[in-house]
Design a protein around this motif. Structure first.
Motif, short mmCIF file in Angstrom:
data_model
loop_
_atom_site.label_atom_id
_atom_site.label_comp_id
_atom_site.label_asym_id
_atom_site.label_seq_id
_atom_site.Cartn_x
_atom_site.Cartn_y
_atom_site.Cartn_z
N VAL A 32 -1.69 41.15 -28.69
CA VAL A 32 -0.30 40.80 -29.00
C VAL A 32 0.50 42.09 -29.23
CG1 VAL A 32 1.26 39.46 -30.47
CG2 VAL A 32 -1.11 38.72 -30.21
N ASN A 33 1.60 42.24 -28.52
CA ASN A 33 2.48 43.40 -28.73
C ASN A 33 3.27 43.14 -30.01
OD1 ASN A 33 1.63 44.41 -26.27
ND2 ASN A 33 3.30 43.41 -25.16
N ALA A 34 2.65 43.43 -31.13
CA ALA A 34 3.25 43.06 -32.41
C ALA A 34 4.09 44.20 -32.97
CB ALA A 34 2.15 42.62 -33.37
N LYS A 57 9.32 37.71 -20.49
CA LYS A 57 8.56 38.95 -20.70
C LYS A 57 7.28 38.67 -21.47
CE LYS A 57 12.05 41.94 -19.58
NZ LYS A 57 13.32 41.84 -20.31
N LYS A 58 6.27 39.46 -21.13
CA LYS A 58 4.95 39.17 -21.71
C LYS A 58 4.81 39.78 -23.11
CE LYS A 58 0.17 39.43 -20.13
NZ LYS A 58 -0.62 39.41 -18.89
N LEU A 59 4.49 38.91 -24.05
CA LEU A 59 4.31 39.33 -25.44
C LEU A 59 2.84 39.45 -25.78
CD1 LEU A 59 6.45 37.10 -27.83
CD2 LEU A 59 6.44 39.59 -27.69
N SER A 65 -12.87 51.57 -27.21
CA SER A 65 -12.49 51.46 -25.81
C SER A 65 -11.85 50.09 -25.59
CB SER A 65 -13.68 51.69 -24.89
OG SER A 65 -14.69 50.76 -25.19
N SER A 66 -12.62 49.02 -25.90
CA SER A 66 -12.10 47.67 -25.73
C SER A 66 -12.81 46.73 -26.71
CB SER A 66 -12.34 47.22 -24.29
OG SER A 66 -12.48 45.82 -24.22
N THR A 67 -12.05 45.93 -27.42
CA THR A 67 -12.69 45.01 -28.37
C THR A 67 -13.52 43.96 -27.62
OG1 THR A 67 -10.68 43.67 -28.43
CG2 THR A 67 -10.97 45.28 -30.21
N ASN A 68 -13.13 43.60 -26.39
CA ASN A 68 -13.95 42.65 -25.63
C ASN A 68 -15.31 43.25 -25.30
OD1 ASN A 68 -11.86 40.72 -25.48
ND2 ASN A 68 -12.47 40.15 -23.40
N ARG A 86 -6.40 50.51 -32.18
CA ARG A 86 -6.00 51.11 -30.92
C ARG A 86 -7.13 50.91 -29.92
NH1 ARG A 86 -6.28 55.77 -32.84
NH2 ARG A 86 -4.53 55.74 -34.30
N GLN A 87 -6.80 50.67 -28.65
CA GLN A 87 -7.84 50.62 -27.62
C GLN A 87 -7.53 51.69 -26.57
OE1 GLN A 87 -9.37 46.21 -26.92
NE2 GLN A 87 -7.23 46.37 -26.42
N SER A 88 -8.58 52.40 -26.15
CA SER A 88 -8.34 53.43 -25.13
C SER A 88 -8.55 52.86 -23.72
CB SER A 88 -9.26 54.63 -25.35
OG SER A 88 -10.59 54.18 -25.43
N ALA A 89 -9.29 51.76 -23.62
CA ALA A 89 -9.52 51.16 -22.30
C ALA A 89 -9.48 49.64 -22.40
CB ALA A 89 -10.86 51.64 -21.74
N GLY A 90 -8.41 49.14 -23.02
CA GLY A 90 -8.23 47.69 -23.09
C GLY A 90 -8.04 47.17 -21.67
N HIS A 91 -8.55 45.97 -21.39
CA HIS A 91 -8.35 45.47 -20.03
C HIS A 91 -7.99 44.01 -20.00
CE1 HIS A 91 -12.41 43.75 -20.06
NE2 HIS A 91 -12.78 44.84 -20.66
N GLY A 92 -7.42 43.64 -18.86
CA GLY A 92 -7.07 42.26 -18.60
C GLY A 92 -8.03 41.69 -17.57
N ARG A 93 -7.56 40.69 -16.85
CA ARG A 93 -8.42 40.11 -15.82
C ARG A 93 -8.59 41.09 -14.68
NH1 ARG A 93 -5.56 35.00 -14.12
NH2 ARG A 93 -3.74 36.27 -14.54
N MET A 94 -9.68 40.95 -13.97
CA MET A 94 -9.98 41.80 -12.81
C MET A 94 -9.84 43.28 -13.15
SD MET A 94 -8.11 39.39 -10.05
CE MET A 94 -7.27 38.22 -11.09
N GLN A 95 -10.26 43.64 -14.35
CA GLN A 95 -10.25 45.04 -14.82
C GLN A 95 -8.88 45.70 -14.78
OE1 GLN A 95 -12.77 46.41 -16.53
NE2 GLN A 95 -13.81 44.46 -16.24
N ARG A 96 -7.83 44.88 -14.82
CA ARG A 96 -6.49 45.49 -14.92
C ARG A 96 -6.34 46.10 -16.31
NH1 ARG A 96 -4.12 40.74 -11.54
NH2 ARG A 96 -4.21 39.52 -13.44
N LEU A 97 -5.57 47.18 -16.36
CA LEU A 97 -5.42 47.89 -17.64
C LEU A 97 -4.54 47.10 -18.60
CD1 LEU A 97 -6.03 50.73 -18.95
CD2 LEU A 97 -3.68 51.30 -18.28
N TRP A 98 -4.94 47.07 -19.86
CA TRP A 98 -4.11 46.47 -20.91
C TRP A 98 -3.71 47.57 -21.88
CZ3 TRP A 98 -1.40 42.19 -21.54
CH2 TRP A 98 -0.86 41.94 -22.80
N GLU A 99 -2.44 47.90 -21.90
CA GLU A 99 -1.98 49.01 -22.76
C GLU A 99 -2.04 48.59 -24.22
OE1 GLU A 99 1.79 50.58 -21.42
OE2 GLU A 99 1.12 50.62 -19.34
N SER A 100 -2.69 49.42 -25.02
CA SER A 100 -2.99 49.02 -26.40
C SER A 100 -2.73 50.12 -27.41
CB SER A 100 -4.46 48.61 -26.51
OG SER A 100 -4.89 47.86 -25.41
#
Ligand code: BT5
Length: 326
Positions: A209-211, A184-186, A90-93, A114-128
């Motif tokens: 990182v969008n590698a 643009k965010k990398l 879901s999320s490595t964090n 792969r993450q199915s529910a990666g997130h950023g700050r304030m529970q914003r979605l992080w596409e992974s």
């Protein structure tokens, strides 16, 4: 793990062939089992040359994430020495927080394809999607809580330096935690405190990182970029992870020994938007001013109407006024 033992045997003799018989004897495997393992390794992206007379030799390790290849690339004392590797999570964090509460040591790393529910700050979605570098480091730093909150900034420096080393690109940092290239965010960073900040001080630092993903694998409306599209090739994700961990370990040591001041300088050298006009959203209001840098405590300094204002990372969104993302 048998697979790792085979790789160890091959890697002990770089460029040389190791006979199937020797592998089967040393590891107590049938020849058929050795053959099957080799097939699995090739499928995982290892380039192994097989010759009927001479045996096998390792030519290259995979560019995709791989626990053996990553362990070989590490140049750290602690970071990444304990490694939790997942295909899908879901999320490595979230996993790192769970492990940190149980058994994970300082420097443990959780990494996933792969993450199915990666997130950023304030529970914003992080596409992974698969191909990115999605990892979280467990840190038990020798720092106070106030100091530890600056680890996001220290991590930003580490990610920029690793990307510069491996790609030659020069991305910069948008305060506090975005790594951008040409607006643009990398990459993004998410530091979280685990549990109560009492006797055991633990943080998890997530790095995305969008590698090796293509830009089209992410939602079109995101102001995002991918290294794959910028470089026109795939990167070795194991080297990228190892390099970030090396710079992060160095930065953390410097921070613990000499305090934040030297790292603040490094951060400012890599920062974007200093001296430029910005808009800050805070509690529904928008302030305009000129970015002057960061304070010794890591807060953003913005000059407006002749006065200096301080903003802390949790409370604001920062934008360039001309519509650029930076
Ligand atoms: C961040 O949050 O930038 C922190 C991202 C941290 C991700 C890592 S991956 C490993 C670890 N495990 C996790 O679950 N998280 C960490 P923030 O500043 O809040 O930015 C989030 C915003 O970035 C979203 O609202 C989108 O607009 C945008 N975004 C989402 N996915 C993106 C992507 N792959 N590339 C660029 N931008 C993206």
């Amino acid at each position: 793990m048998i697979r790792h033992k085979i790789l160890d045997l091959l890697a002990e003799r770089p460029g040389e062939f190791v006979s199937g018989e020797q592998i089967s004897q040393e590891l107590n495997l049938t020849r058929a089992a050795v053959w099957k393992q080799m097939k699995g390794l090739k499928e995982a992206g290892y380039e192994i040359e097989a010759q009927t007379k001479n045996g096998y030799r390792l030519l290259a390790s995979p560019l995709a994430l791989d626990s053996w290849a990553l362990a070989r690339e590490l140049e750290t004392e602690n970071l990444g020495r304990e490694l939790y590797f997942y295909e899908d999570i879901s999320s490595t964090n979230e996993k790192a927080k769970e492990l940190a509460r149980q058994r994970a040591a300082h420097g443990a790393v959780v990494i996933a394809r792969r993450q199915s529910a990666g997130h950023g700050r304030m529970q914003r979605l992080w596409e992974s999607p698969a191909g990115g570098l999605w990892m979280t480091v467990v840190l038990k730093p020798n720092l106070s809580l106030a100091e530890a909150s600056k680890l996001t900034l220290v991590t930003g420096v580490a990610v920029v330096d690793a990307l510069r080393d491996l790609t030659g690109l020069k991305p910069g940092i948008k305060w506090p935690n975005d790594i951008l290239f040409e607006g643009k965010k990398l990459a993004g960073i998410l530091a979280e405190v685990v549990g109560e900040w009492t006797t055991i001080q633990t943080m998890v630092i997530g790095i995305g990182v969008n590698a090796n993903i293509e830009r089209k694998d992410l939602s079109p409306e995101l102001p995002a970029a991918s290294l794959h599209d910028l470089l026109g090739r795939k990167l070795d994700l194991n080297r990228l992870a190892a390099s970030i961990l090396k710079y992060l370990e160095q930065g953390l040591k410097e921070f613990e020994q000499d305090g934040f001041a030297p790292l603040r300088e490094l951060w400012l050298e890599r920062a974007l938007g200093i001296g430029r006009e910005c808009a800050i959203e805070k509690g529904g209001q928008v302030y305009r001013g000129i970015i002057r840098g960061i304070a010794p405590d890591g807060e953003l300094l913005v000059e407006a109407e002749g006065k200096e204002h301080h903003f802390s990372a949790g409370e604001v969104r920062l934008r360039a006024v001309n519509g650029e993302y930076f």
